[in-house]
Design an enzyme around this catalytic site. Structure first.
Site, PDB file in Angstrom:
ATOM      1  N   ARG A   1       0.822  -1.210   0.000  1.00 18.55           N
ATOM      2  CA  ARG A   1       0.000   0.000   0.000  1.00 18.55           C
ATOM      3  C   ARG A   1       0.853   1.256   0.000  1.00 18.55           C
ATOM      4  O   ARG A   1       0.522   2.239  -0.666  1.00 18.55           O
ATOM      5  CB  ARG A   1      -0.951  -0.033   1.199  1.00 18.55           C
ATOM      6  CG  ARG A   1      -2.085  -1.026   1.006  1.00 18.55           C
ATOM      7  CD  ARG A   1      -2.934  -1.233   2.241  1.00 18.55           C
ATOM      8  NE  ARG A   1      -4.062  -2.114   1.928  1.00 18.55           N
ATOM      9  CZ  ARG A   1      -4.945  -2.571   2.815  1.00 18.55           C
ATOM     10  NH1 ARG A   1      -4.812  -2.228   4.088  1.00 18.55           N
ATOM     11  NH2 ARG A   1      -5.938  -3.343   2.428  1.00 18.55           N
TER      12      ARG A   1
ATOM     13  N   TYR B   1      -6.187  -1.216  -6.732  1.00 21.27           N
ATOM     14  CA  TYR B   1      -5.618  -2.431  -6.142  1.00 21.27           C
ATOM     15  C   TYR B   1      -4.969  -2.177  -4.784  1.00 21.27           C
ATOM     16  O   TYR B   1      -4.814  -1.037  -4.361  1.00 21.27           O
ATOM     17  CB  TYR B   1      -4.691  -3.163  -7.096  1.00 21.27           C
ATOM     18  CG  TYR B   1      -3.480  -2.496  -7.687  1.00 21.27           C
ATOM     19  CD1 TYR B   1      -2.942  -1.322  -7.205  1.00 21.27           C
ATOM     20  CD2 TYR B   1      -2.846  -3.094  -8.776  1.00 21.27           C
ATOM     21  CE1 TYR B   1      -1.817  -0.756  -7.765  1.00 21.27           C
ATOM     22  CE2 TYR B   1      -1.714  -2.539  -9.351  1.00 21.27           C
ATOM     23  CZ  TYR B   1      -1.215  -1.364  -8.840  1.00 21.27           C
ATOM     24  OH  TYR B   1      -0.098  -0.812  -9.402  1.00 21.27           O
ATOM     25  N   GLU B   2      -4.655  -3.287  -4.118  1.00 19.42           N
ATOM     26  CA  GLU B   2      -4.191  -3.281  -2.715  1.00 19.42           C
ATOM     27  C   GLU B   2      -5.234  -2.662  -1.778  1.00 19.42           C
ATOM     28  O   GLU B   2      -4.892  -2.049  -0.770  1.00 19.42           O
ATOM     29  CB  GLU B   2      -2.846  -2.554  -2.572  1.00 19.42           C
ATOM     30  CG  GLU B   2      -1.741  -3.118  -3.425  1.00 19.42           C
ATOM     31  CD  GLU B   2      -1.535  -4.612  -3.251  1.00 19.42           C
ATOM     32  OE1 GLU B   2      -1.887  -5.135  -2.186  1.00 19.42           O
ATOM     33  OE2 GLU B   2      -1.045  -5.253  -4.197  1.00 19.42           O
ATOM     34  N   GLY B   3      -6.489  -2.867  -2.106  1.00 16.05           N
ATOM     35  CA  GLY B   3      -7.593  -2.281  -1.345  1.00 16.05           C
ATOM     36  C   GLY B   3      -8.010  -0.983  -1.987  1.00 16.05           C
ATOM     37  O   GLY B   3      -7.224  -0.030  -2.050  1.00 16.05           O
TER      38      GLY B   3
END
Length: 600
Positions: free
Chosen positions: A296, A440-442
């Site tokens: 992140r 992406y990555e949340g």
């Protein structure tokens, strides 16, 4: 054709005068980061990415990756040779532990280089970036045997790494995963399932790829508490470190994506592939979060990296393109038209790009320094404070940083007018590439909910109270100096909005959690504006100190002064409107029956 110049001068200003990295020379790793070594990393690393990787960015996007009938994947023309040079030059080893072949330098120095890497070629940067994340997870949770087997060659770049979370039926809600792990008689596990959106899942850059895979064991709870983490190599590794048989893992297809075409984002099929448990059974999500949190921060850096190169090209174009006359009259009467710089709206977009890229650069580097201090701080209190701050700021760096990174890229495209929509100018690629970083990555909505739902309340609100104290103290000090007083007062108003929004959540969130959800994204932006404002206050203080000492280049100092003023007058006031959105609550957001969203 686009161009790119690594912003070495601005990076050096932040490291030397804002973060004062040299003051940490007594800590492990920092001894390796002497000023001359840092200069060499920035200068030589910047030259490498600009000369070797940047020329492949546009061609790699146009060619993309190719999957063959046997499931193998080839990267675009030039990538293998560029990766070989990347490995031979040791650029991927900067912050890796020395005992595994790394250079043991601080994370903050590696982060400075990684920004340049991303700006030059975001899709290429993802290959070593995923490997570094997988390495971090193995170093934190892997057994000594696993570390000895995999980490040295991952650090060297001989082997790659991935993280395998997402499946067709689930993304954020990992409790829904269906991939299964069944124990074998030899202590390994048979992994079966399908993973999607796997960045760098299959490629021809490395001899082996070490996949970290989330799966559920037979007797585990069928929810997030039943997830385990497994290391699954593409090729099995013999006891002497040589490569053995091909494992039962393959690329089923390459995803057809909006951007980052030169990175092989794969559907990965595991058909009884051999894997080994990493850490404890059913504790896999905690282990994977080590990798996810690192990722992140890396994605936040992607927001900055793409914004920087898009901004640079917009500035060049605005200086070259002549269109119309200034509102106050012709600025260059001898020419048929003035440059785009005479138009206030073009200036607005470019000033926002300048203020935000420079502020986000300082924020990303400050965050990286907190990662270093959380591990290597001189005492427990320093380590705890740094860990609190980076935990609080990770969703802000990722969420706010990529929201603004995408906005800067689209504004840079807008400066070009119609040419920005044409592929040959390169700007539309930056818009396409920047868009994935918000997802992406949340997704950024998930980041906002992580911030308000978990990070604010963690340890009784200790982290956010630390943050409020730091900002408040620096504002109070800056008010004592006439050169920084105005900025400090304006930042103080923004801090008041942030604190008021925080208290509103406390008062209204428990009785109706939707109030928190409805305001989370706005709150993340208020936090982002204040945090980036703190960075600008620090940069302004540092610039004024340089001016007072007579050491600073007057033009550079003036650039910081004017940009700080722009941030204070044009960006800090946004916290007031965002606060009012938060205090509007969730009633209107949640009132409409889902059936009424449809038309016709």
């Amino acid at each position: 054709m686009p161009s790119y110049t690594p912003p070495v001068r601005d990076t050096r200003f932040i490291l030397d005068h804002v973060l004062r990295v040299a003051d940490h020379g007594n800590l492990p790793g920092f001894a390796n980061a002497t000023p001359d070594v840092i200069d060499q990393v920035l200068e030589e690393g910047g030259r490498f990415v600009a000369e070797v990787l940047f020329p492949l960015n546009q061609s790699g996007d146009q060619e993309g990756c190719t999957r063959h009938a046997d499931g193998s994947v080839t990267t675009p023309t030039g990538f293998r040779e560029a990766y070989r040079q990347f490995v031979e030059s040791g650029w991927g080893t900067l912050a890796a532990p020395e005992q595994f072949g790394g250079q043991g330098m601080p994370h903050v120095v590696a982060t400075a280089f990684e920004e340049y890497l991303i700006s030059a070629n975001m899709a290429f940067a993802m290959y070593p970036g995923l490997t570094q994340g997988a390495t971090a997870a193995l170093l934190a949770k892997g057994s000594p045997e696993q570390q000895a087997m995999y980490v040295p060659k991952m650090v060297s770049g001989e082997w790659g790494g991935t993280m395998n979370l997402t499946e067709p039926q689930c993304g954020t809600d990992l409790g829904l995963i269906k991939t299964r792990a069944v124990p074998n008689d030899d202590g390994s596990w048979a992994i079966t399932g399908t993973k999607i959106f796997i960045s760098s899942g299959e490629h021809d850059l490395t001899d082996n790829i070490i996949h970290l895979v989330l799966a559920k064991t037979p007797d585990a709870p069928d929810n997030v508490k039943g997830i385990s983490l497994f290391v699954v190599p593409k090729f099995l590794v013999n006891s002497d470190g040589s490569l053995g048989d091909r494992n039962a893992v393959s690329c089923g297809s390459i995803e057809h994506k909006m951007g980052i075409h030169a990175n092989s984002t794969c559907v990965m099929n595991y058909d009884g592939a051999k894997g080994w448990l990493v850490g404890e059974e059913t504790k896999g999500l905690a282990a994977m979060f080590i990798m996810m949190n690192a990722a992140r921060l890396g994605v936040g850096l992607q927001g900055l990296g793409v914004a920087e190169v898009a901004y640079q090209n917009a500035v060049t174009y605005a200086g070259d393109r002549r269109q119309g006359r200034g509102l106050t009259g012709a600025q260059e009467p001898g020419e048929k038209a003035d440059t785009l710089f005479v138009h206030p709206d073009v200036r607005r977009m470019l000033m926002e790009g300048k203020a935000l890229t420079e502020g986000l650069r300082a924020l990303c580097l400050w965050g990286a320094l907190q990662v270093d201090l959380a591990h290597m701080g001189a005492d427990a209190a320093t380590r705890e404070l740094a860990d609190d701050l980076i935990g609080l700021l990770t969703p802000v760096i990722k969420g706010y940083g990529t929201d603004k990174g995408y906005a800067i890229a689209t504004d840079a495209q807008q400066v070009y007018g119609g040419h920005g929509y044409i592929a040959e100018w390169g700007m539309e690629q930056y818009v396409r590439d920047a868009r994935i970083a918000m997802i992406y990555e949340g997704t950024n909505g998930v980041q906002a909910m992580d911030l308000v739902g978990r990070k604010l309340a963690r340890n009784g609100g200790r982290a956010v109270q630390h943050f409020f104290r730091i900002v408040g103290e620096e504002i109070a000090t800056a008010k004592q100096d006439e050169s920084t007083r105005d900025f400090a007062e304006r930042l103080g108003k923004a801090l008041n909005d942030l604190q008021a929004a925080t208290m509103w959540f406390v008062a209204n969130g428990m009785q109706n959690p939707n109030n928190v959800g409805a305001g989370a994204h706005s709150y993340m932006h208020v936090m982002g504006i204040v945090t980036t404002g703190l960075m600008w206050l620090r940069m302004l203080v540092a610039a004024e100190a340089l001016a007072a000492s007579g050491e600073g280049d007057p033009a550079f100092v003036e650039g910081k002064r004017v940009t700080a003023r722009f941030y204070a007058e044009r960006i800090l006031p946004d916290t007031g409107a965002l606060r009012r959105k938060i205090e509007g609550g969730s009633a209107a957001v949640m009132a409409l029956d889902p059936a009424l969203f449809a038309r016709g």
